[in-house]
Design an enzyme around this catalytic site. Structure first.
Site, PDB file in Angstrom:
ATOM      1  N   LEU A   5      -2.047 -20.565  89.582  1.00  0.00           N
ATOM      2  CA  LEU A   5      -1.776 -21.459  88.461  1.00  0.00           C
ATOM      3  C   LEU A   5      -0.390 -21.075  87.948  1.00  0.00           C
ATOM      4  O   LEU A   5      -0.021 -19.896  87.969  1.00  0.00           O
ATOM      5  CB  LEU A   5      -2.811 -21.262  87.352  1.00  0.00           C
ATOM      6  CG  LEU A   5      -4.255 -21.683  87.680  1.00  0.00           C
ATOM      7  CD1 LEU A   5      -5.184 -21.360  86.512  1.00  0.00           C
ATOM      8  CD2 LEU A   5      -4.332 -23.160  88.018  1.00  0.00           C
ATOM      9  N   ASP A   6       0.354 -22.056  87.476  1.00  0.00           N
ATOM     10  CA  ASP A   6       1.683 -21.761  86.930  1.00  0.00           C
ATOM     11  C   ASP A   6       1.554 -20.789  85.755  1.00  0.00           C
ATOM     12  O   ASP A   6       0.493 -20.700  85.134  1.00  0.00           O
ATOM     13  CB  ASP A   6       2.349 -23.045  86.423  1.00  0.00           C
ATOM     14  CG  ASP A   6       2.580 -24.037  87.548  1.00  0.00           C
ATOM     15  OD1 ASP A   6       2.676 -23.596  88.716  1.00  0.00           O
ATOM     16  OD2 ASP A   6       2.669 -25.238  87.253  1.00  0.00           O
ATOM     17  N   LYS A   7       2.668 -20.152  85.438  1.00  0.00           N
ATOM     18  CA  LYS A   7       2.629 -19.169  84.348  1.00  0.00           C
ATOM     19  C   LYS A   7       2.085 -19.788  83.048  1.00  0.00           C
ATOM     20  O   LYS A   7       1.309 -19.175  82.333  1.00  0.00           O
ATOM     21  CB  LYS A   7       4.045 -18.620  84.133  1.00  0.00           C
ATOM     22  CG  LYS A   7       4.112 -17.486  83.154  1.00  0.00           C
ATOM     23  CD  LYS A   7       5.509 -16.931  83.070  1.00  0.00           C
ATOM     24  CE  LYS A   7       5.604 -15.954  81.927  1.00  0.00           C
ATOM     25  NZ  LYS A   7       6.990 -15.564  81.658  1.00  0.00           N
ATOM     26  N   LYS A  19       2.028 -31.429  87.606  1.00  0.00           N
ATOM     27  CA  LYS A  19       3.227 -31.666  86.793  1.00  0.00           C
ATOM     28  C   LYS A  19       4.180 -32.620  87.509  1.00  0.00           C
ATOM     29  O   LYS A  19       4.775 -33.501  86.883  1.00  0.00           O
ATOM     30  CB  LYS A  19       3.942 -30.337  86.519  1.00  0.00           C
ATOM     31  CG  LYS A  19       3.167 -29.433  85.588  1.00  0.00           C
ATOM     32  CD  LYS A  19       3.894 -28.115  85.406  1.00  0.00           C
ATOM     33  CE  LYS A  19       3.081 -27.172  84.546  1.00  0.00           C
ATOM     34  NZ  LYS A  19       3.556 -25.793  84.648  1.00  0.00           N
TER      35      LYS A  19
END
Ligand code: URA
Length: 247
Positions: free
Chosen positions: A114-116, A200
């Site tokens: 997962l992205d930060k 995104k």
């Protein structure tokens, strides 16, 4: 020593290692449990935390409740924003930093990144084959995300997701789902693949940049609503079983 005897000895592991590897107790807690006579091995009260046993053969119990002496560890983490989905990083905190030291030594890794800034469900395990199965595009394991965007989501966005989008940079996305929720800047996105920044990028391509993203589920595994961001727990036996059936 005979080969059989050697093999049998190699299968032996310390009781405290097996119990703390479940993620339910620290080594110190295991020590206390054993001292209090609350741990049994094949129905007999365990004498010492360092006693050795074959986890595949022994019937382990704590307070009379059977405990699976599983070879691998499986944890559900509610990933908070601000930590990396990595096992180590020289500068930034990783998801492993959220675990106590005895669990950091087990070779756990996050299944999928997962992205930060993304929150939500992250499975941590040291079961490599299971990790591969969950991530393999061939297995079509659905991932569901709650998303908030700058702008308003509508039916045209859902139709574009359903049709499968090709982004300006050439990224081809498989058909996906976008359900617009009551607050029209929010929705549920279901993906069958996991390309870099995929949610995104898909929404940016629709002109609706993501402002908040949280993963709610991965295949049959759903984020436990009782887990606060940053909290974790071992998977239940039922959860491990359904994941095991993914084949
Ligand atoms: N899609 C994204 O854009 N980010 C994530 O962290 C997961 C899916």
């Amino acid at each position: 020593m005979t080969v059989e005897k050697e093999k049998a000895e190699m299968a032996l592991e310390r009781l405290d290692k097996i119990l703390s590897g479940t993620g339910r107790w620290s080594r110190r807690e295991v020590k206390e449990l054993v001292k209090a006579g609350r741990v049994t091995v094949d129905g007999v009260v365990a004498a010492r935390p360092e006693d050795k046993l074959d986890r595949a053969a022994a019937a382990l119990a704590v307070d009379g409740e059977p405990v699976d002496g599983e070879k691998f560890t499986y944890l559900m983490l509610h990933k908070p924003g601000g930590v990396l989905s990595a096992t180590e990083d020289p500068r930034q905190p990783t998801v492993l930093d959220l675990l106590p030291p005895h669990l950091r030594r087990l070779g756990l890794f996050p299944v999928g990144r997962l992205d930060k800034d993304t929150e939500g469900l992250l499975l941590l395990t040291n079961d490599g084959p299971l990790g591969h199965r969950l991530l393999s595009p061939k297995k079509h394991v659905d991932k569901v995300y709650f998303v908030r965007v700058a702008g308003t989501l509508d039916g045209a966005d859902s139709a574009a997701f359903r049709a499968g989008m090709t982004l300006e940079d050439g990224l081809h996305c498989l058909p996906a789902e976008l359900e617009v929720l009551e607050e029209p800047d929010t929705g549920l996105v279901t993906l069958r693949e996991g390309k870099y920044h995929q949610v995104k990028r898909m929404l940016a391509a629709r002109g609706k940049p993501v402002t908040y993203l949280k993963r709610l589920s991965m295949g049959p595994l759903a984020l436990d609503p009782d887990l606060a961001p940053g909290a974790w727990r071992p998977l239940t036996r039922e959860e491990r079983e359904v994941l095991g059936k993914l084949g």
